[in-house]
Design a protein around this motif. Structure first.
Motif, PDB file in Angstrom:
ATOM      1  N   SER A 164       0.805  -1.125  -0.066  1.00 20.18           N
ATOM      2  CA  SER A 164       0.003   0.085   0.155  1.00 20.18           C
ATOM      3  C   SER A 164       0.748   1.464  -0.091  1.00 20.18           C
ATOM      4  O   SER A 164       0.202   2.581  -0.257  1.00 20.18           O
ATOM      5  N   CYS A 165       2.169   1.147   0.346  1.00 24.92           N
ATOM      6  CA  CYS A 165       2.977   2.423   0.308  1.00 24.92           C
ATOM      7  C   CYS A 165       3.652   2.473  -1.107  1.00 24.92           C
ATOM      8  O   CYS A 165       4.106   1.643  -1.752  1.00 24.92           O
ATOM      9  N   GLY A 166       3.767   3.857  -1.297  1.00 27.44           N
ATOM     10  CA  GLY A 166       4.554   4.283  -2.522  1.00 27.44           C
ATOM     11  C   GLY A 166       6.022   4.748  -2.075  1.00 27.44           C
ATOM     12  O   GLY A 166       6.475   4.344  -0.968  1.00 27.44           O
ATOM     13  N   ALA A 167       6.814   5.137  -2.903  1.00 25.94           N
ATOM     14  CA  ALA A 167       8.271   5.573  -2.767  1.00 25.94           C
ATOM     15  C   ALA A 167       8.249   6.627  -1.673  1.00 25.94           C
ATOM     16  O   ALA A 167       9.344   6.538  -0.763  1.00 25.94           O
ATOM     17  N   PRO A 168       7.419   7.682  -1.521  1.00 25.43           N
ATOM     18  CA  PRO A 168       7.765   8.475  -0.351  1.00 25.43           C
ATOM     19  C   PRO A 168       7.757   8.107   1.113  1.00 25.43           C
ATOM     20  O   PRO A 168       8.356   8.160   1.959  1.00 25.43           O
ATOM     21  N   ARG A 169       6.707   6.765   1.294  1.00 28.70           N
ATOM     22  CA  ARG A 169       6.547   6.461   2.615  1.00 28.70           C
ATOM     23  C   ARG A 169       7.698   5.212   2.639  1.00 28.70           C
ATOM     24  O   ARG A 169       8.094   5.151   3.816  1.00 28.70           O
ATOM     25  N   VAL A 170       7.816   4.424   1.559  1.00 31.80           N
ATOM     26  CA  VAL A 170       8.881   3.554   1.743  1.00 31.80           C
ATOM     27  C   VAL A 170      10.357   4.254   2.059  1.00 31.80           C
ATOM     28  O   VAL A 170      11.199   3.633   2.581  1.00 31.80           O
ATOM     29  N   HIS A 171      10.575   5.365   1.594  1.00 32.71           N
ATOM     30  CA  HIS A 171      11.865   5.982   1.650  1.00 32.71           C
ATOM     31  C   HIS A 171      11.918   6.468   3.147  1.00 32.71           C
ATOM     32  O   HIS A 171      13.070   6.303   3.563  1.00 32.71           O
ATOM     33  N   ALA A 172      11.125   6.632   4.094  1.00 39.64           N
ATOM     34  CA  ALA A 172      11.196   6.850   5.459  1.00 39.64           C
ATOM     35  C   ALA A 172      11.739   5.411   5.895  1.00 39.64           C
ATOM     36  O   ALA A 172      12.516   5.821   7.024  1.00 39.64           O
ATOM     37  N   VAL A 173      11.568   4.331   5.813  1.00 43.13           N
ATOM     38  CA  VAL A 173      11.772   3.214   6.252  1.00 43.13           C
ATOM     39  C   VAL A 173      13.365   2.964   6.318  1.00 43.13           C
ATOM     40  O   VAL A 173      14.220   2.794   7.235  1.00 43.13           O
ATOM     41  N   PRO A 174      14.058   2.985   5.091  1.00 44.72           N
ATOM     42  CA  PRO A 174      15.584   2.827   4.878  1.00 44.72           C
ATOM     43  C   PRO A 174      16.083   4.018   5.673  1.00 44.72           C
ATOM     44  O   PRO A 174      17.365   3.653   6.264  1.00 44.72           O
ATOM     45  N   VAL A 175      15.928   5.232   5.607  1.00 46.81           N
ATOM     46  CA  VAL A 175      16.314   6.343   6.235  1.00 46.81           C
ATOM     47  C   VAL A 175      16.512   6.158   7.844  1.00 46.81           C
ATOM     48  O   VAL A 175      17.294   6.599   8.273  1.00 46.81           O
ATOM     49  N   ARG A 176      15.582   5.620   8.469  1.00 45.65           N
ATOM     50  CA  ARG A 176      15.482   5.370   9.784  1.00 45.65           C
ATOM     51  C   ARG A 176      16.601   4.541  10.365  1.00 45.65           C
ATOM     52  O   ARG A 176      17.321   4.584  11.585  1.00 45.65           O
ATOM     53  N   GLY A 177      17.008   3.279   9.668  1.00 44.27           N
ATOM     54  CA  GLY A 177      18.199   2.599  10.013  1.00 44.27           C
ATOM     55  C   GLY A 177      19.410   3.084   9.624  1.00 44.27           C
ATOM     56  O   GLY A 177      19.656   4.347   9.465  1.00 44.27           O
ATOM     57  N   ASP A 178      20.300   2.259   9.480  1.00 43.34           N
ATOM     58  CA  ASP A 178      21.689   2.697   9.294  1.00 43.34           C
ATOM     59  C   ASP A 178      21.868   3.123   7.622  1.00 43.34           C
ATOM     60  O   ASP A 178      22.698   3.344   7.254  1.00 43.34           O
ATOM     61  N   ALA A 179      20.668   2.585   6.934  1.00 38.99           N
ATOM     62  CA  ALA A 179      20.921   2.906   5.331  1.00 38.99           C
ATOM     63  C   ALA A 179      20.260   4.329   5.157  1.00 38.99           C
ATOM     64  O   ALA A 179      19.274   4.855   5.324  1.00 38.99           O
ATOM     65  N   ARG A 180      21.307   5.016   4.335  1.00 38.28           N
ATOM     66  CA  ARG A 180      20.702   6.383   4.146  1.00 38.28           C
ATOM     67  C   ARG A 180      20.618   6.469   2.516  1.00 38.28           C
ATOM     68  O   ARG A 180      21.516   5.810   1.722  1.00 38.28           O
ATOM     69  N   ALA A 181      19.482   6.881   2.229  1.00 33.31           N
ATOM     70  CA  ALA A 181      19.153   6.859   0.694  1.00 33.31           C
ATOM     71  C   ALA A 181      18.320   8.155   0.430  1.00 33.31           C
ATOM     72  O   ALA A 181      17.434   8.263   1.209  1.00 33.31           O
ATOM     73  N   GLY A 182      18.443   8.638  -0.790  1.00 32.51           N
ATOM     74  CA  GLY A 182      17.748   9.772  -1.151  1.00 32.51           C
ATOM     75  C   GLY A 182      16.350   9.461  -1.580  1.00 32.51           C
ATOM     76  O   GLY A 182      16.059   8.281  -1.974  1.00 32.51           O
TER      77      GLY A 182
END
Length: 101
Positions: A57-75
């Motif tokens: 149900s999530c698109g790129a903007p919401r999925v973007h928030a998940v990797p940024v929270r951890g140690d993975a940083r991505a634009g």
């Protein structure tokens, strides 16, 4: 370049056209993936897991928030590009008709 090779074109002609040496072509062809490609593969796995966890149900903007929270940083745009390449699409909620309504 691989497409031209399988279509019957010579590597020599392709390298001349691209102004690259044949040695560089074969070296790159057998080389290990670069650090960006390795990082993209790791991020794609995390993005796919986050997409599955949201039941699609999530698109790129919401999925973007998940990797940024951890140690993975991505634009945001990198996440969107990886999602396009991996082809997970957001599913939309469908309206349900009530009987007699």
């Amino acid at each position: 370049m691989e497409a031209e090779k399988t279509a019957g074109h010579s590597v020599k002609y392709g390298c001349e056209l691209l102004k690259a040496s044949r040695a560089a072509y074969y070296r790159r062809r057998t080389a290990a993936p670069g650090p960006r490609a390795v990082r993209d593969a790791e991020l794609t796995e995390r993005i796919a897991a986050a997409h599955r966890a949201s039941r699609g149900s999530c698109g790129a903007p919401r999925v973007h928030a998940v990797p940024v929270r951890g140690d993975a940083r991505a634009g945001r745009r990198r996440v969107a590009r990886l999602m396009r390449q991996a082809a997970p699409r957001r599913t939309r909620a469908r309206a349900v008709r009530m009987p007699g309504g």
